[in-house]
Design a protein around this motif. Structure first.
Motif, mmCIF file in Angstrom:
data_model
loop_
_atom_site.group_PDB
_atom_site.id
_atom_site.type_symbol
_atom_site.label_atom_id
_atom_site.label_comp_id
_atom_site.label_asym_id
_atom_site.label_seq_id
_atom_site.Cartn_x
_atom_site.Cartn_y
_atom_site.Cartn_z
ATOM 1 N N SER A 142 0.828 -1.370 0.061
ATOM 2 C CA SER A 142 0.375 -0.398 -0.241
ATOM 3 C C SER A 142 0.674 1.024 -0.011
ATOM 4 C CB SER A 142 -1.197 -0.008 1.213
ATOM 5 O OG SER A 142 -0.276 -0.162 2.691
ATOM 6 N N THR A 143 0.731 2.236 -0.714
ATOM 7 C CA THR A 143 1.450 3.376 -0.497
ATOM 8 C C THR A 143 0.921 4.988 -0.608
ATOM 9 O OG1 THR A 143 0.720 3.924 -3.251
ATOM 10 C CG2 THR A 143 2.735 2.516 -3.089
ATOM 11 N N ARG B 100 -3.863 5.569 -4.656
ATOM 12 C CA ARG B 100 -4.262 4.053 -5.593
ATOM 13 C C ARG B 100 -3.776 4.107 -7.009
ATOM 14 N NH1 ARG B 100 -7.573 3.208 -9.892
ATOM 15 N NH2 ARG B 100 -9.638 2.004 -9.699
ATOM 16 N N GLU C 102 -0.861 1.419 -6.389
ATOM 17 C CA GLU C 102 -1.374 0.597 -5.704
ATOM 18 C C GLU C 102 -1.958 -1.179 -6.839
ATOM 19 O OE1 GLU C 102 -2.443 2.244 -1.162
ATOM 20 O OE2 GLU C 102 -3.923 2.294 -2.767
ATOM 21 N N ALA D 255 -3.439 -3.857 -5.287
ATOM 22 C CA ALA D 255 -4.407 -4.325 -4.602
ATOM 23 C C ALA D 255 -4.512 -6.014 -4.583
ATOM 24 C CB ALA D 255 -5.166 -3.309 -4.319
ATOM 25 N N TYR E 232 -0.150 -8.851 -1.335
ATOM 26 C CA TYR E 232 -0.176 -7.154 -0.979
ATOM 27 C C TYR E 232 -0.116 -6.847 1.032
ATOM 28 C CZ TYR E 232 -2.299 -2.959 -1.432
ATOM 29 O OH TYR E 232 -2.764 -0.824 -1.627
ATOM 30 N N GLN F 133 -0.709 -4.327 3.560
ATOM 31 C CA GLN F 133 -1.078 -2.794 4.070
ATOM 32 C C GLN F 133 -0.094 -2.362 4.998
ATOM 33 O OE1 GLN F 133 -4.005 -1.606 3.370
ATOM 34 N NE2 GLN F 133 -5.159 -3.396 2.031
ATOM 35 N N THR G 215 3.124 4.467 6.400
ATOM 36 C CA THR G 215 4.073 3.915 4.356
ATOM 37 C C THR G 215 4.733 3.745 4.249
ATOM 38 O OG1 THR G 215 1.302 4.546 4.225
ATOM 39 C CG2 THR G 215 3.204 3.617 2.104
#
Length: 508
Positions: free
Chosen positions: A277-278, A281, A284, A286, A291, A293, A348
């Motif tokens: 996650s960055t 969108r 990412e 996802a 992935y 988080q 992040t």
């Protein structure tokens, strides 16, 4: 007797700022990021409605009008201020917060006075109800069209996988592959010449580790999305879009970085995809096999980038300096002043940096995409890794520094911090890998001015065979070399073209 029309428009006025902002930034943020701010704005609207209902002695039409106007003024302030700032005529007169806040306050008082003095008829309420429905429909239609076209685009990708086939591999095993972007990391020689930032020790440590340093490399583009999309699709993005009949601004164009050619090829070879996650969108993955988080301990205390955008549009924003330092959040104790403003960004980056060395423990062949937003703004990390407590580094426009002096010092701090961290992480990845991996570490673009396209570009290949690399290789050819040399594909090199722009969206 004529039936009274219930004024429901304040609830739609409360939802509109969130939905409109999301519709405008639909490429930038995940849909889930609007749920919390939408709930908050609806709650604020409901509380205001109830308060004015009591103040106006249960006269619902008056309460609705004042509530609706209050919400529109509150959430439109930042947009009006930015519009004034962009006007050469209005900026000298109204381009200061005290003046504009006073005008907004006066306008609110006028509406309040009119609501007190006049009867609000059913026809007027009915008109505002219809207006609110039309208003809320506009972003909803945009969102619906976007997600429908995105679903069609993704189904097309699944139904038409890449038909390029691999030849004989140059290795007897499937190496883990790492593509690590250090956002806004300019080329070390350019940093030394322009800003006096000496990264000789970092470059030496990486080359001693076995990396190839492309010391004349430039990015194909000067902005993040186009630069990374070009690398992962192995073609200049305009050429790629033209060849695949993708129109600019479409859902397919926004998906170019996520469901790209390189990712599809590694998936077709049985690789697990790994991503992080960055907060943005468009970068990412996802739906990657693994992935990661954010390992956040403060989900309620951290504002997402989308929530920060919404906050900057409100009437509270001009007063942020008076209360933010006193606003407790779960991260304030750990991160201090930096955490008050940028706790989610900090979490992040920690998540990515702490997780990368763990990936070699995965026994499957993996392709890892890691977009690290350092040395990119905000400049919260000091050269030693400690979080800076002086807000001058990260409370300016677009989360940048407040002036050039802070900006240059902040950028230098983060370059030194991330260069030390990435050298340590690279060594850990190499040491913990059962077989030698492939590692590409690049800046997506440089910083500003003449350094905008001059980027850090490092490669680690099994056997340290760099005969196919050259000093001025650009990102468009990075995976062409990797896939040819180690996986038997036939991707001829393209021209290392640099696409410059007169104006970039920001210096960041």
């Amino acid at each position: 007797m004529k039936k009274q029309t219930f004024p429901f428009y304040p609830f739609l006025f409360a939802a509109f700022p969130v939905l409109a902002l999301f519709a405008y930034n639909k490429f930038e943020t995940q849909f889930s990021n609007i749920l919390r701010p939408l709930l908050v704005t609806l709650l604020i609207g409901s509380l205001l409605y109830g308060l004015f209902y009591l103040i106006f002695h249960k006269k619902v039409s008056k309460a609705a009008l004042v509530t609706g106007v209050s919400l529109l003024l509150f959430f439109s302030y930042g947009h009006v201020f930015n519009l004034i700032q962009s006007s050469e005529r209005l900026r000298p007169i109204l381009g200061r917060h005290p003046f504009l806040v006073a005008i907004f306050g006066l306008l609110w008082l006028v509406i309040l006075f009119l609501a007190i003095r006049n009867k609000i008829g059913s026809d007027f309420t009915h008109l505002l109800n219809i207006f609110s429905i039309i208003l809320i429909s506009l972003p909803l239609i945009q969102m619906g069209r976007f997600y429908l076209s995105e679903a069609i685009s993704q189904n097309r990708i699944k139904d038409n996988p890449s038909e390029v086939t691999a030849g004989e591999s140059g290795l007897t095993y499937q190496p883990d592959v790492y593509y690590i972007i250090l956002d806004m990391f300019a080329r070390p020689d350019a940093l030394k010449a322009t800003y006096g930032i000496d990264l000789t020790d970092f470059v030496d440590s990486m080359t001693e580790m076995g990396f190839y340093y492309a010391d004349e490399s430039e990015s194909n583009y000067g902005e993040t999305f186009t630069s990374i999309s070009t690398t992962l699709n192995m073609d200049l993005i305009e050429d790629y879009m033209a060849a695949h009949e993708i129109t600019s601004g479409s859902a397919e164009s926004g998906d170019l970085l996520i469901h790209n050619e390189v990712r599809q090829l590694f998936q077709s070879m049985g690789y697990q995809t790994i991503a992080f996650s960055t907060g943005y969108r468009w970068s990412e993955w996802a739906d990657a096999d693994i992935y990661y988080q954010i390992r956040s301990t403060n989900p309620l205390g951290a504002l997402t980038p989308f929530e920060n955008l919404l906050f900057e549009s409100t009437l509270i924003y001009p007063f942020r300096g008076y209360f933010l330092e006193y606003l407790p959040t779960p991260t304030t104790e750990d991160y201090g002043q930096a955490g008050v403003y940028h706790s989610l960004h900090i979490e992040t980056q920690y998540n990515i940096l702490e997780t990368l060395p763990e990936i070699p423990l995965n026994t499957n062949p993996t392709f890892t995409f890691a977009h690290v937003l350092i040395p990119h703004v905000p400049f919260v990390f000091g050269a030693d890794g400690n979080l800076l407590q002086d807000p001058g580094y990260y409370t300016g426009d677009m989360a940048g520094a407040v002036d050039d002096a802070y900006s240059e010092d902040g950028y230098a701090n983060q370059v030194k911090f991330i260069s030390r961290e990435i050298a340590k992480i690279s060594q850990e990845i190499i040491d913990q890998s059962e077989n030698p991996p492939i590692i590409i570490i690049q800046g997506d673009h440089g910083w500003r001015g003449a350094n905008r396209h001059q980027i850090l570009n490092l490669y680690y290949f099994p056997g340290e065979d760099y005969t196919n690399l050259y000093p001025d290789i650009s990102p468009v050819n990075s995976f062409r070399v990797v896939l040819d040399q180690f996986f038997g594909f036939d991707f001829p090199l393209l021209s290392d073209e640099v696409i410059t722009q007169e104006i970039y969206t920001s210096d960041q």
